[in-house]
Design a protein around this motif. Structure first.
Motif, PDB file in Angstrom:
ATOM      1  N   SER A  81       0.704  -1.280   0.085  1.00  0.00           N
ATOM      2  CA  SER A  81       0.090  -0.019  -0.133  1.00  0.00           C
ATOM      3  C   SER A  81       0.975   1.075   0.026  1.00  0.00           C
ATOM      4  O   SER A  81       0.310   2.404  -0.244  1.00  0.00           O
ATOM      5  CB  SER A  81      -0.980   0.142   1.378  1.00  0.00           C
ATOM      6  N   TYR A  82       2.189   1.124   0.294  1.00  0.00           N
ATOM      7  CA  TYR A  82       3.099   2.218   0.374  1.00  0.00           C
ATOM      8  C   TYR A  82       4.185   1.875  -0.705  1.00  0.00           C
ATOM      9  O   TYR A  82       4.211   0.906  -1.093  1.00  0.00           O
ATOM     10  CB  TYR A  82       3.731   2.373   1.662  1.00  0.00           C
ATOM     11  N   LYS A  86      12.783   0.631  -4.823  1.00  0.00           N
ATOM     12  CA  LYS A  86      12.851  -0.219  -5.932  1.00  0.00           C
ATOM     13  C   LYS A  86      11.942  -0.111  -7.087  1.00  0.00           C
ATOM     14  O   LYS A  86      12.140  -0.139  -8.217  1.00  0.00           O
ATOM     15  CB  LYS A  86      13.355  -1.802  -5.383  1.00  0.00           C
ATOM     16  N   GLU A  87      10.552  -0.227  -6.518  1.00  0.00           N
ATOM     17  CA  GLU A  87       9.581  -0.225  -7.142  1.00  0.00           C
ATOM     18  C   GLU A  87       9.338   1.353  -8.036  1.00  0.00           C
ATOM     19  O   GLU A  87       9.427   1.367  -9.121  1.00  0.00           O
ATOM     20  CB  GLU A  87       8.263  -0.203  -6.545  1.00  0.00           C
ATOM     21  N   ILE A  88       9.710   2.308  -7.241  1.00  0.00           N
ATOM     22  CA  ILE A  88       9.684   3.930  -7.974  1.00  0.00           C
ATOM     23  C   ILE A  88      10.874   3.940  -8.974  1.00  0.00           C
ATOM     24  O   ILE A  88      10.500   4.454 -10.208  1.00  0.00           O
ATOM     25  CB  ILE A  88      10.048   4.854  -7.034  1.00  0.00           C
ATOM     26  N   GLU A  89      11.846   3.362  -8.656  1.00  0.00           N
ATOM     27  CA  GLU A  89      12.954   3.381  -9.701  1.00  0.00           C
ATOM     28  C   GLU A  89      12.758   2.519 -11.043  1.00  0.00           C
ATOM     29  O   GLU A  89      12.868   2.883 -12.245  1.00  0.00           O
ATOM     30  CB  GLU A  89      14.259   2.625  -8.974  1.00  0.00           C
ATOM     31  N   LEU A  90      11.927   1.390 -10.950  1.00  0.00           N
ATOM     32  CA  LEU A  90      11.515   0.590 -12.022  1.00  0.00           C
ATOM     33  C   LEU A  90      10.539   1.377 -12.822  1.00  0.00           C
ATOM     34  O   LEU A  90      10.502   1.374 -14.184  1.00  0.00           O
ATOM     35  CB  LEU A  90      11.122  -0.730 -11.748  1.00  0.00           C
ATOM     36  N   ALA A  91       9.464   1.967 -12.244  1.00  0.00           N
ATOM     37  CA  ALA A  91       8.578   2.427 -12.944  1.00  0.00           C
ATOM     38  C   ALA A  91       9.171   3.647 -13.469  1.00  0.00           C
ATOM     39  O   ALA A  91       8.551   3.871 -14.822  1.00  0.00           O
ATOM     40  CB  ALA A  91       7.392   3.029 -11.924  1.00  0.00           C
ATOM     41  N   GLU A  92       9.933   4.416 -12.980  1.00  0.00           N
ATOM     42  CA  GLU A  92      10.494   5.767 -13.825  1.00  0.00           C
ATOM     43  C   GLU A  92      11.306   5.065 -15.100  1.00  0.00           C
ATOM     44  O   GLU A  92      11.222   5.457 -16.248  1.00  0.00           O
ATOM     45  CB  GLU A  92      11.481   6.342 -13.040  1.00  0.00           C
ATOM     46  N   ARG A  93      12.235   4.071 -14.773  1.00  0.00           N
ATOM     47  CA  ARG A  93      12.987   3.298 -16.022  1.00  0.00           C
ATOM     48  C   ARG A  93      12.036   3.083 -17.177  1.00  0.00           C
ATOM     49  O   ARG A  93      12.303   3.311 -18.198  1.00  0.00           O
ATOM     50  CB  ARG A  93      13.734   2.194 -15.456  1.00  0.00           C
ATOM     51  N   PHE A 298     -10.429   2.328  -8.898  1.00  0.00           N
ATOM     52  CA  PHE A 298      -9.826   1.289  -9.382  1.00  0.00           C
ATOM     53  C   PHE A 298      -8.796   0.797  -8.528  1.00  0.00           C
ATOM     54  O   PHE A 298      -7.924   1.403  -7.953  1.00  0.00           O
ATOM     55  CB  PHE A 298      -9.280   1.413 -10.871  1.00  0.00           C
ATOM     56  N   ILE A 299      -8.680  -0.495  -8.376  1.00  0.00           N
ATOM     57  CA  ILE A 299      -7.584  -1.147  -7.112  1.00  0.00           C
ATOM     58  C   ILE A 299      -7.454  -2.711  -7.884  1.00  0.00           C
ATOM     59  O   ILE A 299      -8.243  -3.445  -8.011  1.00  0.00           O
ATOM     60  CB  ILE A 299      -7.916  -1.135  -6.019  1.00  0.00           C
ATOM     61  N   VAL A 300      -5.974  -2.909  -8.061  1.00  0.00           N
ATOM     62  CA  VAL A 300      -5.667  -4.277  -8.415  1.00  0.00           C
ATOM     63  C   VAL A 300      -4.405  -4.504  -7.443  1.00  0.00           C
ATOM     64  O   VAL A 300      -3.422  -3.690  -7.413  1.00  0.00           O
ATOM     65  CB  VAL A 300      -5.233  -4.612  -9.683  1.00  0.00           C
ATOM     66  N   THR A 301      -4.403  -5.305  -6.318  1.00  0.00           N
ATOM     67  CA  THR A 301      -3.386  -5.510  -5.713  1.00  0.00           C
ATOM     68  C   THR A 301      -3.163  -7.050  -5.268  1.00  0.00           C
ATOM     69  O   THR A 301      -3.924  -7.716  -5.031  1.00  0.00           O
ATOM     70  CB  THR A 301      -3.064  -4.617  -4.325  1.00  0.00           C
ATOM     71  N   ASN A 306       4.728  -5.194  -6.399  1.00  0.00           N
ATOM     72  CA  ASN A 306       5.693  -4.011  -6.234  1.00  0.00           C
ATOM     73  C   ASN A 306       6.693  -4.484  -5.433  1.00  0.00           C
ATOM     74  O   ASN A 306       7.318  -3.816  -4.811  1.00  0.00           O
ATOM     75  CB  ASN A 306       5.107  -2.727  -5.889  1.00  0.00           C
ATOM     76  N   ASP A 307       6.931  -5.866  -5.132  1.00  0.00           N
ATOM     77  CA  ASP A 307       7.997  -6.379  -4.137  1.00  0.00           C
ATOM     78  C   ASP A 307       9.336  -5.799  -4.753  1.00  0.00           C
ATOM     79  O   ASP A 307       9.725  -5.941  -5.654  1.00  0.00           O
ATOM     80  CB  ASP A 307       8.051  -7.966  -4.216  1.00  0.00           C
ATOM     81  N   PRO A 308      10.078  -5.368  -3.551  1.00  0.00           N
ATOM     82  CA  PRO A 308      11.473  -4.677  -4.029  1.00  0.00           C
ATOM     83  C   PRO A 308      12.532  -5.803  -4.824  1.00  0.00           C
ATOM     84  O   PRO A 308      13.133  -5.392  -5.624  1.00  0.00           O
ATOM     85  CB  PRO A 308      12.054  -4.385  -2.676  1.00  0.00           C
ATOM     86  N   LEU A 309      12.364  -7.027  -4.157  1.00  0.00           N
ATOM     87  CA  LEU A 309      13.243  -8.027  -4.990  1.00  0.00           C
ATOM     88  C   LEU A 309      12.976  -8.194  -6.354  1.00  0.00           C
ATOM     89  O   LEU A 309      13.929  -7.883  -7.107  1.00  0.00           O
ATOM     90  CB  LEU A 309      13.191  -9.335  -4.132  1.00  0.00           C
ATOM     91  N   ALA A 310      11.540  -8.479  -6.603  1.00  0.00           N
ATOM     92  CA  ALA A 310      11.341  -8.510  -8.129  1.00  0.00           C
ATOM     93  C   ALA A 310      11.654  -7.304  -8.819  1.00  0.00           C
ATOM     94  O   ALA A 310      12.211  -7.424 -10.136  1.00  0.00           O
ATOM     95  CB  ALA A 310       9.968  -8.850  -8.087  1.00  0.00           C
TER      96      ALA A 310
END
Ligand SMILES: Cc1ncc(COP(=O)(O)O)c(C=O)c1O
Length: 431
Positions: A81-82, A86-93, A298-301, A306-310
């Motif tokens: 939910s937060y 790593k997730e932010i970095e990947l979304a930007e890339r 809308f919500i899908v979770t 968004n796991d950091p390792l993945a």
């Protein structure tokens, strides 16, 4: 360590058997590196299926190993939910890699749940619920995506979801309406949309398609098909979802296969080799679509969204894609591999068609080039012979199509070796 026979005995008792290989006789893989995997007996195989098409970077790529190790030192899993870094970095890339306006991404686990999330976005955005997919599609095995997996594997699972429709795929080698690609003027799209317009009970929400139908038999649409499809979706207020799970990230010789046609979809999904072997998928859409569906709650979770390792593995894949010019490699190695397949086709009448792009290639086997009768049992025999001789390929369309997805780490010498194994198998069934 247990022996092969002990492990197979254990598998027969405890491992669920619902997998494509029904033999239950192995091989049992224990390690891999680059384009090769090794079984429990120490036998090595050229993996021209890239695992389950997920090791296209090469098995155990050092960049992935390093990214996973780093996540293990910092944060493997996080509260979805937060945000996590790593997730932010990947979304930007990813947002910067994709063409405008594709910008907003979420990260899930499997290809099926990414396609399912894309479908849900299209439904919320359009207010429709009907989804259409070509008849050679594979989009996953969740209930929703199995209902749109018309290439097979959907019989006997109860009623499909309401509102799922098939359209004709542009399978030019076996045109479903018996026309020739040079003169057909994409009549399969006319026929498909006539049926869609006749069947619809509301506004159809989207067409979901692969840019090249991989599991359906490595079927490449003719030039113009995708852009005409997009135009017809726009006319009807429908979205176009492109499932790039097999074709994205360089494999076909372009970063995304839709670039070959200069079409930008409303939504696109990635999976398979996105995590370099680690499980991650994505859905990306425009800010406009994202804002509208979010405003409509809308919500899908899922537990591992968004796991950091993945996400770290996903970023490492994008780094390798750009640093090593994987699209260029796919063009160069794919061209080399294709030239070898062309040479085989000169010797073996059984090779009726050669298709694909970059490092996603396929051959269609026929009993007679004129009648094009599919050589299904022969294809299965060839695949088994190749496996026995140390080459993994996958078999499609009941056996008549062999699909090759060598990892980007493959060398020309490994391609030569694979071709000679394939040649021997072709020779044995044609003797
Ligand atoms: C084009 C395509 N979409 C979706 C999927 C489903 O992905 P997953 O098995 O990760 O759910 C696949 C799997 O082969 C695929 O090839």
């Amino acid at each position: 360590m247990k022996s092969e026979s002990e492990l197979l005995e254990s598998a027969r008792r405890f491992s669920f058997g619902g997998r494509m290989d029904k033999s239950g006789s192995g091989p049992i893989f224990v390690r891999g590196s680059g384009s090769e995997v090794e079984d429990i007996n120490g036998k090595k195989y050229l993996d021209f299926n890239s695992g389950q098409m997920c090791a296209w970077l090469g098995h155990n790529h050092p960049a992935i190993v390093e990214a996973v190790a780093d996540a293990c030192d910092t944060l493997i899993h996080a509260h979805s939910s937060y945000y996590n870094d790593k997730e932010i970095e990947l979304a930007e890339r990813l947002g910067k890699l994709l063409p405008d306006p594709l910008q907003k991404s979420m990260f899930l686990q499997s290809g099926a749940d990414a396609n399912e999330a894309a479908i849900n976005i299209a439904r919320k955005y359009t207010g429709g619920f009907e989804i259409i997919s070509p008849h050679t599609s594979f989009h996953g095995m969740s209930d929703t995506t199995r209902s749109l997996t018309f290439a097979g594997w959907h019989r006997g699972y109860g009623p499909p979801q309401p509102g799922m429709m098939a359209m004709l795929a542009p399978y030019c080698y076996r045109c479903p309406i018996n026309l020739e690609p040079e003169t057909c003027e994409l009549a399969c799209l006319d026929a498909s949309f006539e049926l869609i317009d006749a069947q619809t009970t509301s506004r159809p929400a989207a067409v979901l398609t692969e840019p090249i139908f991989s599991a359906g038999g490595v079927i490449e649409p003719p030039t113009g098909w995708l852009s005409e499809l997009k135009r017809r979706c726009e006319d009807r207020g429908m979205l176009l979802i492109l499932d790039e799970e097999q074709t994205g990230l360089g494999k076909t010789g372009a970063t995304f296969a839709f670039e070959h046609e200069d079409v930008v979809p409303d939504l696109t999904t990635l999976a398979k080799h996105f995590g370099g072997g680690v499980c991650i998928s994505s859905v990306t859409t425009s800010a406009e679509i994202e804002e509208r569906v979010i405003a409509d709650e809308f919500i899908v979770t899922h537990s591992h969204s968004n796991d950091p390792l993945a996400c770290a593995a996903g970023t490492a894949t994008l780094n390798v894609l750009e640093r090593d010019d994987l699209a260029g490699k796919a063009r160069q190695l794919g061209g080399y591999f294709r030239s070898k397949l062309n040479q085989l086709a000169e010797r073996f009448e059984m090779i009726g068609d050669i298709r694909g792009r970059g490092l996603l290639q396929g051959i269609e086997l026929v009993r007679d080039r004129r009648t094009r009768e599919p050589a299904t049992s022969e294809g299965r025999t060839i695949t088994d012979q190749c496996l026995g001789d140390g080459l993994i390929v996958s078999v499609r369309r009941e056996g008549s199509v062999l699909r090759f997805v060598p990892p980007a780490s493959t060398t020309e010498e490994q391609i030569d070796r694979a071709i000679s194994i394939l040649e021997h198998a072709l020779y044995k069934v044609n003797r």
